[in-house]
Motif scaffolding. Structure first.
Motif, PDB file in Angstrom:
ATOM      1  N   GLY A 208       0.769  -1.108   0.310  1.00 26.65           N
ATOM      2  CA  GLY A 208      -0.150  -0.035   0.063  1.00 26.65           C
ATOM      3  C   GLY A 208       0.965   1.207  -0.233  1.00 26.65           C
ATOM      4  N   ASN A 209       1.931   1.126  -0.594  1.00 21.31           N
ATOM      5  CA  ASN A 209       2.889   2.365  -0.657  1.00 21.31           C
ATOM      6  C   ASN A 209       3.265   2.652  -2.129  1.00 21.31           C
ATOM      7  OD1 ASN A 209       4.558   0.421   1.912  1.00 21.31           O
ATOM      8  ND2 ASN A 209       3.277   2.582   2.431  1.00 21.31           N
ATOM      9  N   ILE A 210       3.985   3.942  -2.017  1.00 18.71           N
ATOM     10  CA  ILE A 210       4.543   4.418  -3.494  1.00 18.71           C
ATOM     11  C   ILE A 210       6.109   4.288  -3.335  1.00 18.71           C
ATOM     12  CG2 ILE A 210       2.590   5.499  -3.963  1.00 18.71           C
ATOM     13  CD1 ILE A 210       4.037   8.255  -3.340  1.00 18.71           C
ATOM     14  N   VAL A 211       6.682   4.364  -4.684  1.00 17.57           N
ATOM     15  CA  VAL A 211       8.173   4.326  -4.569  1.00 17.57           C
ATOM     16  C   VAL A 211       8.572   5.086  -5.780  1.00 17.57           C
ATOM     17  CG1 VAL A 211       7.815   2.346  -6.095  1.00 17.57           C
ATOM     18  CG2 VAL A 211      10.002   2.988  -4.901  1.00 17.57           C
ATOM     19  N   THR A 212       9.732   5.913  -5.670  1.00 16.83           N
ATOM     20  CA  THR A 212      10.445   6.580  -6.589  1.00 16.83           C
ATOM     21  C   THR A 212      11.638   5.910  -6.794  1.00 16.83           C
ATOM     22  OG1 THR A 212      10.920   8.750  -7.240  1.00 16.83           O
ATOM     23  CG2 THR A 212      11.359   8.574  -5.225  1.00 16.83           C
ATOM     24  N   PHE A 213      12.336   6.087  -7.975  1.00 14.74           N
ATOM     25  CA  PHE A 213      13.690   5.545  -8.050  1.00 14.74           C
ATOM     26  C   PHE A 213      14.721   6.468  -7.938  1.00 14.74           C
ATOM     27  CE2 PHE A 213      11.634   2.739 -11.670  1.00 14.74           C
ATOM     28  CZ  PHE A 213      11.405   1.767 -10.488  1.00 14.74           C
ATOM     29  N   ARG A 239      10.215  -0.602 -17.825  1.00 15.33           N
ATOM     30  CA  ARG A 239       9.501  -1.686 -17.774  1.00 15.33           C
ATOM     31  C   ARG A 239       8.617  -1.857 -16.599  1.00 15.33           C
ATOM     32  NH1 ARG A 239       8.297  -6.628 -16.332  1.00 15.33           N
ATOM     33  NH2 ARG A 239      10.359  -6.915 -15.299  1.00 15.33           N
ATOM     34  N   VAL A 240       9.396  -1.698 -15.429  1.00 18.15           N
ATOM     35  CA  VAL A 240       8.850  -1.940 -14.085  1.00 18.15           C
ATOM     36  C   VAL A 240       7.776  -0.643 -13.774  1.00 18.15           C
ATOM     37  CG1 VAL A 240       9.121  -1.903 -11.450  1.00 18.15           C
ATOM     38  CG2 VAL A 240      10.447  -3.307 -13.167  1.00 18.15           C
ATOM     39  N   LYS A 241       8.129   0.576 -14.272  1.00 21.74           N
ATOM     40  CA  LYS A 241       7.414   1.696 -14.139  1.00 21.74           C
ATOM     41  C   LYS A 241       6.130   1.617 -15.021  1.00 21.74           C
ATOM     42  CE  LYS A 241       5.433   5.694 -14.383  1.00 21.74           C
ATOM     43  NZ  LYS A 241       4.602   6.378 -13.095  1.00 21.74           N
ATOM     44  N   GLU A 242       6.124   0.989 -15.997  1.00 22.97           N
ATOM     45  CA  GLU A 242       4.902   0.525 -16.812  1.00 22.97           C
ATOM     46  C   GLU A 242       4.038  -0.454 -16.431  1.00 22.97           C
ATOM     47  OE1 GLU A 242       3.670  -0.503 -21.431  1.00 22.97           O
ATOM     48  OE2 GLU A 242       5.830  -0.160 -21.145  1.00 22.97           O
ATOM     49  N   ALA A 243       4.616  -1.280 -15.828  1.00 25.68           N
ATOM     50  CA  ALA A 243       3.953  -2.534 -14.800  1.00 25.68           C
ATOM     51  C   ALA A 243       3.267  -2.012 -13.755  1.00 25.68           C
ATOM     52  CB  ALA A 243       4.825  -3.653 -14.845  1.00 25.68           C
ATOM     53  N   TYR A 244       3.699  -0.983 -13.055  1.00 27.81           N
ATOM     54  CA  TYR A 244       3.358  -0.522 -11.815  1.00 27.81           C
ATOM     55  C   TYR A 244       3.047   0.848 -11.828  1.00 27.81           C
ATOM     56  CZ  TYR A 244       4.416  -5.186 -10.382  1.00 27.81           C
ATOM     57  OH  TYR A 244       4.597  -6.528  -9.949  1.00 27.81           O
ATOM     58  N   ALA A 247       2.056   2.383  -8.398  1.00 33.87           N
ATOM     59  CA  ALA A 247       2.950   2.632  -7.304  1.00 33.87           C
ATOM     60  C   ALA A 247       4.278   3.450  -7.635  1.00 33.87           C
ATOM     61  CB  ALA A 247       3.309   1.236  -6.975  1.00 33.87           C
ATOM     62  N   VAL A 248       4.503   3.199  -8.572  1.00 33.82           N
ATOM     63  CA  VAL A 248       5.981   4.099  -9.149  1.00 33.82           C
ATOM     64  C   VAL A 248       5.518   5.252  -9.690  1.00 33.82           C
ATOM     65  CG1 VAL A 248       8.016   3.823 -10.579  1.00 33.82           C
ATOM     66  CG2 VAL A 248       7.043   1.876  -9.791  1.00 33.82           C
ATOM     67  N   VAL A 249       5.834   6.396  -8.724  1.00 34.97           N
ATOM     68  CA  VAL A 249       5.469   7.757  -9.189  1.00 34.97           C
ATOM     69  C   VAL A 249       6.472   8.423  -9.878  1.00 34.97           C
ATOM     70  CG1 VAL A 249       3.973   7.919  -7.259  1.00 34.97           C
ATOM     71  CG2 VAL A 249       6.401   8.610  -6.974  1.00 34.97           C
ATOM     72  N   SER A 250       7.792   7.975 -10.149  1.00 38.58           N
ATOM     73  CA  SER A 250       8.846   8.558 -11.253  1.00 38.58           C
ATOM     74  C   SER A 250       8.374   8.663 -12.614  1.00 38.58           C
ATOM     75  CB  SER A 250      10.052   7.476 -10.929  1.00 38.58           C
ATOM     76  OG  SER A 250      10.682   7.370  -9.678  1.00 38.58           O
ATOM     77  N   HIS A 251       8.414   9.571 -13.186  1.00 38.33           N
ATOM     78  CA  HIS A 251       8.003   9.992 -14.639  1.00 38.33           C
ATOM     79  C   HIS A 251       9.260   9.283 -15.463  1.00 38.33           C
ATOM     80  CE1 HIS A 251       7.509  12.187 -18.364  1.00 38.33           C
ATOM     81  NE2 HIS A 251       6.369  12.284 -18.175  1.00 38.33           N
ATOM     82  N   PRO A 252       8.890   8.902 -16.566  1.00 38.67           N
ATOM     83  CA  PRO A 252       9.676   7.961 -17.442  1.00 38.67           C
ATOM     84  C   PRO A 252      10.657   9.003 -17.855  1.00 38.67           C
ATOM     85  CG  PRO A 252       7.665   7.428 -18.167  1.00 38.67           C
ATOM     86  CD  PRO A 252       7.479   8.472 -17.142  1.00 38.67           C
TER      87      PRO A 252
END
Length: 376
Positions: A208-213, A239-244, A247-252
């Motif tokens: 239930g959390n978010i993540v940035t790289f 790929r992981v950004k697109e899959a999640y 959750a992954v708030v980082s912009h491409p």
């Protein structure tokens, strides 16, 4: 400390940028309110960073704070009344956001309280070993570090002060912060950790959390930001950004710049463009004057609450690819995104994703108004 300046075209002047923006918004009026809202927030939030304490309960490999001797550079102030007075002075000078780092802020909760009492926007950076209480800290943002992911995270971070190893640091952090909207995991990518990237992001999403790289820089090594196969790392992160995507708030675009250090206008991330430096530090006179934007009024303070630090991290610019410094670089470089309406929209998306990281921000998911559900 600084790397040599590289020559890139200067950003547009204020008048030229204003005229160009107006022309693009005439072409894309749907972007106007989003852009104006971002500008309002950018004017409202005035940030600083504070080394809250020199003390930490673990010793991560590659930690710039200890590798660079920041823990011994100044004498730590522990008087909470004086710390509160420092936070009040920041407020009186127009600063309203503080990122509290260490060391480990969860070890000195009364100092965190002092900042919470004086400033509306607080972020703490934590290793996740100890929980940040909710009561009294409901509105802060909590940034939890991960290095490499999977078992590599324990190899790099689960090291006690006496040098002994333990296991389960990431799982401990997950248990502390399940479904906690305050929490953002900051995941430092490592080439060795690519097999663990998706499983780690999956666990964060399921928690239930978010993540940035972030970018794992092994400070103390000869080349902290070396990657053998940059394309492989970038493709897997995207790929992981697109899959999640939730959750992954980082912009491409940010992910590309983080991993490659590059931008579409030809500049590479480094001292001459990094905006996250203490603008009043005497070493930065030429940098501030070189035409590339900085974060207005930004300052990083040592744990004596008197010493102005070089920048937001290590000061070793040639080995730094800090995620928030890279994100800030893109956000303050709006004038570089005015060659087309599509490029301006890309900047708006990047800036919104930057602000989406922080629990106190109006762009955070917890602040968004849910869409109405169709009536039955």
């Amino acid at each position: 400390m600084a790397t040599p300046l590289t020559i890139t075209p200067r950003p547009l002047g204020r008048r030229e940028a204003k005229e160009r923006t107006a022309a693009l918004l005439a072409e894309r009026p749907d972007l106007a309110e989003r852009l104006h809202r971002l500008r309002r927030l950018g004017r409202e939030v005035r940030s600083c960073e504070v080394h809250l304490t020199n003390t930490c309960n673990i010793r991560c490999k590659g930690c710039w704070y200890f590798e660079g001797g920041f823990d011994t550079a100044v004498r730590e102030l522990s008087d909470v009344d004086r710390i509160r007075a420092f936070a009040r002075r920041l407020r009186d000078e127009g600063v309203n956001q503080a990122t509290l780092i260490g060391g480990e802020p969860t070890l000195v909760l009364r100092r965190v309280e002092a900042f919470v009492e004086e400033l509306p926007y607080i972020t703490i950076s934590t290793n996740g070993l100890r929980p940040m209480p909710v009561q009294g800290f409901e509105h802060i943002a909590v940034a939890v570090s991960i290095f490499g992911g999977g078992p590599l995270d324990d190899d790099l971070r689960a090291i006690r002060v006496n040098g002994s190893k333990f296991t389960g640091l990431f799982d401990t952090a997950l248990s502390h912060y399940r479904d906690d909207p305050r929490v953002l995991f900051i995941f430092a990518l490592s080439e060795d950790g690519l097999p663990y990237l998706e499983p780690t992001v999956r666990k964060i999403a399921e928690n239930g959390n978010i993540v940035t790289f972030n970018f794992y820089s092994e400070h103390g090594s000869d080349n902290p930001i070396r990657i053998e196969n940059e394309r492989r790392v970038l493709e897997e992160a995207l790929r992981v950004k697109e899959a999640y995507p939730e959750a992954v708030v980082s912009h491409p675009y940010f992910i590309r710049s983080l991993i490659t250090g590059t931008s579409h206008w030809g500049a590479r991330f480094g001292y001459d463009v990094c905006p996250s430096l203490s603008v009043d530090h005497p070493d930065h006179e030429e940098r501030v004057a070189n035409g590339n934007p900085v974060i207005p009024g930004f300052a990083a303070w040592g744990a004596d609450y008197e010493t102005l630090q070089f920048c937001c991290t290590s000061g070793e610019c040639g080995g730094c690819r800090d995620s928030q410094a890279v994100y800030s670089w893109l956000v303050v470089s709006a004038s570089r995104f005015l060659d087309s309406a599509a490029r301006l929209e890309e900047w708006v998306d990047i800036a919104e994703s930057y602000w989406r990281q922080w629990h106190w921000s109006p762009y955070h998911a917890s602040k968004l108004t849910p869409r109405p559900t169709p009536s039955s």
